[in-house]
Design a protein around this motif. Structure first.
Motif, short mmCIF file in Angstrom:
data_model
loop_
_atom_site.label_atom_id
_atom_site.label_comp_id
_atom_site.label_asym_id
_atom_site.label_seq_id
_atom_site.Cartn_x
_atom_site.Cartn_y
_atom_site.Cartn_z
N GLU A 120 0.85 -1.20 0.00
CA GLU A 120 0.00 0.00 0.00
C GLU A 120 0.88 1.25 0.00
O GLU A 120 1.87 1.32 0.72
N GLN A 125 0.70 0.54 -6.64
CA GLN A 125 -0.63 0.56 -6.02
C GLN A 125 -1.37 1.84 -6.36
O GLN A 125 -2.57 1.81 -6.67
N GLU A 126 -0.68 2.95 -6.30
CA GLU A 126 -1.32 4.23 -6.61
C GLU A 126 -1.71 4.32 -8.07
O GLU A 126 -2.75 4.88 -8.42
N ARG A 129 -4.81 2.33 -8.44
CA ARG A 129 -5.94 3.09 -7.91
C ARG A 129 -6.37 4.16 -8.94
O ARG A 129 -7.56 4.35 -9.18
N ASP A 132 -8.29 2.41 -11.63
CA ASP A 132 -9.63 2.02 -11.16
C ASP A 132 -10.59 3.21 -11.17
O ASP A 132 -11.75 3.07 -11.54
#
Length: 140
Positions: A120, A125-126, A129, A132
């Motif tokens: 995280e 991960q960013e 995101r 998404d």
């Protein structure tokens, strides 16, 4: 902002001796090797860039919702940030390889499962995101 700058420097116009659009500001960027990037482009001198950067930074700090000022700050200072980033990448073997190969990142080249397994707060991960949240914009 450009109108304010132009009116503030208008008394200095007589120093340049030229008339026409390029004479509005006495330190026009074309004299410093800056060319036209697109039709209607007005090259800016280093002094003009510094004034725009300082003014837009102050306004962006005063009111962060002024997206236009944040954009002006990025436009006037981005060249040096990107140059610094490129130089740092050249010093690193992996960064130099990326600069040499110039890979394209697309949804077909991404391993989304691997991105999901990253810790995280990591860049992967960013980025996942971001995808998404914004994936609908890509296909619309």
């Amino acid at each position: 902002m450009a109108t304010l700058l132009r009116s503030a420097l208008r008394p200095l116009r007589a120093l340049g001796g030229r008339r026409g659009p390029a004479a509005d500001v006495w330190l026009r960027g074309a004299r410093h090797g800056a060319g036209l990037l697109y039709p209607g482009h007005l090259p800016t001198s280093p002094l003009q860039k510094a004034l725009l950067a300082a003014g837009s930074a102050g306004m962006a700090l005063y009111n962060p919702y002024r997206h236009d000022m944040v954009a002006v700050l990025g436009e006037t200072t981005g060249y040096y940030a990107l140059k610094f980033l490129r130089d740092q990448m050249r010093k690193d073997p992996e960064g130099a390889e990326i600069l040499q190969k110039r890979p394209r990142i697309s949804l077909s080249t991404l391993d989304l499962d691997k991105l999901r397994s990253l810790p995280e707060g990591s860049l992967g991960q960013e980025y996942l995101r971001f995808l998404d949240v914004n994936i609908l914009l890509i296909y619309s």
